[in-house]
Scaffold this motif. Structure first.
Motif, PDB file in Angstrom:
ATOM      1  N   GLU A  30     -13.127   1.978   6.708  1.00  0.00           N
ATOM      2  CA  GLU A  30     -11.758   2.437   6.950  1.00  0.00           C
ATOM      3  C   GLU A  30     -10.696   1.477   6.433  1.00  0.00           C
ATOM      4  OE1 GLU A  30     -11.872   2.663  11.155  1.00  0.00           O
ATOM      5  OE2 GLU A  30     -12.950   4.569  11.175  1.00  0.00           O
ATOM      6  N   LEU A  31     -11.102   0.320   5.931  1.00  0.00           N
ATOM      7  CA  LEU A  31     -10.122  -0.666   5.489  1.00  0.00           C
ATOM      8  C   LEU A  31      -9.585  -0.318   4.105  1.00  0.00           C
ATOM      9  CD1 LEU A  31     -11.840  -3.989   6.613  1.00  0.00           C
ATOM     10  CD2 LEU A  31     -10.075  -2.675   7.807  1.00  0.00           C
ATOM     11  N   TYR A  32      -8.274  -0.414   3.966  1.00  0.00           N
ATOM     12  CA  TYR A  32      -7.615  -0.203   2.681  1.00  0.00           C
ATOM     13  C   TYR A  32      -7.430  -1.580   2.063  1.00  0.00           C
ATOM     14  CZ  TYR A  32      -4.253   1.239  -0.804  1.00  0.00           C
ATOM     15  OH  TYR A  32      -3.613   1.468  -2.000  1.00  0.00           O
ATOM     16  N   LEU A  33      -8.254  -1.884   1.065  1.00  0.00           N
ATOM     17  CA  LEU A  33      -8.289  -3.212   0.474  1.00  0.00           C
ATOM     18  C   LEU A  33      -8.077  -3.149  -1.025  1.00  0.00           C
ATOM     19  CD1 LEU A  33     -11.487  -4.446   2.328  1.00  0.00           C
ATOM     20  CD2 LEU A  33      -9.138  -5.192   2.789  1.00  0.00           C
ATOM     21  N   PRO A  34      -7.511  -4.219  -1.598  1.00  0.00           N
ATOM     22  CA  PRO A  34      -7.460  -4.289  -3.055  1.00  0.00           C
ATOM     23  C   PRO A  34      -8.886  -4.225  -3.612  1.00  0.00           C
ATOM     24  CG  PRO A  34      -6.069  -5.981  -2.084  1.00  0.00           C
ATOM     25  CD  PRO A  34      -6.874  -5.364  -0.970  1.00  0.00           C
ATOM     26  N   GLN A  35      -9.025  -3.651  -4.764  1.00  0.00           N
ATOM     27  CA  GLN A  35     -10.348  -3.470  -5.371  1.00  0.00           C
ATOM     28  C   GLN A  35     -11.101  -4.798  -5.485  1.00  0.00           C
ATOM     29  OE1 GLN A  35     -10.255  -1.820  -9.344  1.00  0.00           O
ATOM     30  NE2 GLN A  35     -12.224  -0.839  -9.024  1.00  0.00           N
ATOM     31  N   GLY A  36     -10.410  -5.867  -5.829  1.00  0.00           N
ATOM     32  CA  GLY A  36     -11.058  -7.167  -5.969  1.00  0.00           C
ATOM     33  C   GLY A  36     -11.629  -7.674  -4.658  1.00  0.00           C
ATOM     34  N   VAL A  37     -10.926  -7.448  -3.562  1.00  0.00           N
ATOM     35  CA  VAL A  37     -11.403  -7.881  -2.244  1.00  0.00           C
ATOM     36  C   VAL A  37     -12.665  -7.104  -1.878  1.00  0.00           C
ATOM     37  CG1 VAL A  37     -10.880  -7.994   0.222  1.00  0.00           C
ATOM     38  CG2 VAL A  37      -9.114  -8.581  -1.452  1.00  0.00           C
ATOM     39  N   ARG A  38     -12.609  -5.794  -2.039  1.00  0.00           N
ATOM     40  CA  ARG A  38     -13.770  -4.960  -1.692  1.00  0.00           C
ATOM     41  C   ARG A  38     -14.980  -5.358  -2.544  1.00  0.00           C
ATOM     42  NH1 ARG A  38     -14.462  -0.985   1.614  1.00  0.00           N
ATOM     43  NH2 ARG A  38     -12.240  -0.685   1.949  1.00  0.00           N
ATOM     44  N   ARG A  39     -14.793  -5.512  -3.831  1.00  0.00           N
ATOM     45  CA  ARG A  39     -15.918  -5.876  -4.716  1.00  0.00           C
ATOM     46  C   ARG A  39     -16.513  -7.229  -4.350  1.00  0.00           C
ATOM     47  NH1 ARG A  39     -14.034  -4.101 -10.772  1.00  0.00           N
ATOM     48  NH2 ARG A  39     -14.519  -1.894 -10.528  1.00  0.00           N
ATOM     49  N   ALA A  40     -15.649  -8.202  -4.116  1.00  0.00           N
ATOM     50  CA  ALA A  40     -16.133  -9.553  -3.800  1.00  0.00           C
ATOM     51  C   ALA A  40     -16.982  -9.556  -2.537  1.00  0.00           C
ATOM     52  CB  ALA A  40     -14.949 -10.504  -3.649  1.00  0.00           C
ATOM     53  N   TRP A  41     -16.496  -8.908  -1.487  1.00  0.00           N
ATOM     54  CA  TRP A  41     -17.234  -8.888  -0.229  1.00  0.00           C
ATOM     55  C   TRP A  41     -18.519  -8.078  -0.339  1.00  0.00           C
ATOM     56  CZ3 TRP A  41     -16.627 -11.274   4.519  1.00  0.00           C
ATOM     57  CH2 TRP A  41     -15.552 -12.165   4.593  1.00  0.00           C
ATOM     58  N   GLU A  42     -18.472  -6.937  -0.999  1.00  0.00           N
ATOM     59  CA  GLU A  42     -19.670  -6.100  -1.120  1.00  0.00           C
ATOM     60  C   GLU A  42     -20.712  -6.724  -2.043  1.00  0.00           C
ATOM     61  OE1 GLU A  42     -18.323  -2.189  -2.204  1.00  0.00           O
ATOM     62  OE2 GLU A  42     -17.683  -1.736  -0.152  1.00  0.00           O
ATOM     63  N   GLU A  43     -20.261  -7.478  -3.031  1.00  0.00           N
ATOM     64  CA  GLU A  43     -21.202  -8.147  -3.928  1.00  0.00           C
ATOM     65  C   GLU A  43     -22.014  -9.200  -3.173  1.00  0.00           C
ATOM     66  OE1 GLU A  43     -20.243 -10.990  -7.504  1.00  0.00           O
ATOM     67  OE2 GLU A  43     -19.974  -8.892  -8.118  1.00  0.00           O
ATOM     68  N   LEU A  44     -21.351  -9.934  -2.308  1.00  0.00           N
ATOM     69  CA  LEU A  44     -22.032 -10.992  -1.550  1.00  0.00           C
ATOM     70  C   LEU A  44     -22.724 -10.451  -0.296  1.00  0.00           C
ATOM     71  CD1 LEU A  44     -22.428 -13.997  -1.966  1.00  0.00           C
ATOM     72  CD2 LEU A  44     -20.471 -14.394  -0.495  1.00  0.00           C
ATOM     73  N   HIS A  45     -22.224  -9.328   0.221  1.00  0.00           N
ATOM     74  CA  HIS A  45     -22.766  -8.737   1.456  1.00  0.00           C
ATOM     75  C   HIS A  45     -23.013  -7.237   1.244  1.00  0.00           C
ATOM     76  CE1 HIS A  45     -21.871 -12.507   3.394  1.00  0.00           C
ATOM     77  NE2 HIS A  45     -20.622 -12.413   2.978  1.00  0.00           N
ATOM     78  N   PRO A  46     -24.122  -6.881   0.598  1.00  0.00           N
ATOM     79  CA  PRO A  46     -24.407  -5.466   0.314  1.00  0.00           C
ATOM     80  C   PRO A  46     -24.457  -4.585   1.552  1.00  0.00           C
ATOM     81  CG  PRO A  46     -25.954  -6.912  -0.830  1.00  0.00           C
ATOM     82  CD  PRO A  46     -25.141  -7.779   0.078  1.00  0.00           C
ATOM     83  N   GLN A  47     -24.711  -5.161   2.732  1.00  0.00           N
ATOM     84  CA  GLN A  47     -24.736  -4.358   3.951  1.00  0.00           C
ATOM     85  C   GLN A  47     -23.383  -3.713   4.219  1.00  0.00           C
ATOM     86  OE1 GLN A  47     -25.092  -7.715   3.708  1.00  0.00           O
ATOM     87  NE2 GLN A  47     -24.812  -8.699   5.683  1.00  0.00           N
ATOM     88  N   LEU A  48     -22.297  -4.295   3.723  1.00  0.00           N
ATOM     89  CA  LEU A  48     -20.982  -3.669   3.871  1.00  0.00           C
ATOM     90  C   LEU A  48     -20.898  -2.399   3.034  1.00  0.00           C
ATOM     91  CD1 LEU A  48     -18.683  -6.814   3.817  1.00  0.00           C
ATOM     92  CD2 LEU A  48     -19.341  -5.437   5.796  1.00  0.00           C
ATOM     93  N   ARG A  49     -21.465  -2.449   1.837  1.00  0.00           N
ATOM     94  CA  ARG A  49     -21.502  -1.265   0.982  1.00  0.00           C
ATOM     95  C   ARG A  49     -22.332  -0.167   1.645  1.00  0.00           C
ATOM     96  NH1 ARG A  49     -24.003  -3.131  -3.447  1.00  0.00           N
ATOM     97  NH2 ARG A  49     -22.158  -4.313  -4.023  1.00  0.00           N
TER      98      ARG A  49
END
Length: 119
Positions: free
Chosen positions: A93-112
């Motif tokens: 539900e978080l509205y995040l800049p694309q770079g923030v979402r990519r960075a976090w999901e790349e390091l933590h695939p469980q978020l994806r």
């Protein structure tokens, strides 16, 4: 707020022009409050009606998380204000800049995976 044992990395992604995204390497280090109110410091929240966020109000909780994820400049910003379980549950539900979402999901695939499960 303590960053004892917390390790974070600056990624190649941008949260906004001139600020690279910082991500903790272990979500378990996110031990911020999950209830009550939180007051953000001026370096994280410098505009708006009030720097105090009631975590019991869903839109205020999401807003706080969006601000911290976008503006964090040191591990303590993440470990002191974010909670692992709340982040995982709120992630879709978080509205995040694309770079923030990519960075976090790349390091933590469980978020994806949490986002895919919510779709």
């Amino acid at each position: 707020m303590s960053a004892e044992g917390a390790v974070a990395v600056r990624t190649r992604y941008l949260a906004r022009p001139g600020r690279r995204v910082i991500v903790v390497t272990d979500l378990a280090s996110l031990r911020g409050p999950s209830r009550g109110t939180v007051e953000l410091p001026l370096r994280l929240y410098w505009s708006g009606p009030s720097p105090v966020f009631d975590l019991g109000v869903p839109y205020l909780r999401r807003w706080l998380y969006q601000i911290v994820l976008r503006e964090a400049s040191r591990p303590e910003d993440l470990t002191g204000y974010l909670d692992r379980d709340t982040l995982t549950a709120s992630w879709p539900e978080l509205y995040l800049p694309q770079g923030v979402r990519r960075a976090w999901e790349e390091l933590h695939p469980q978020l994806r995976a949490a986002e895919a499960g919510a779709a």
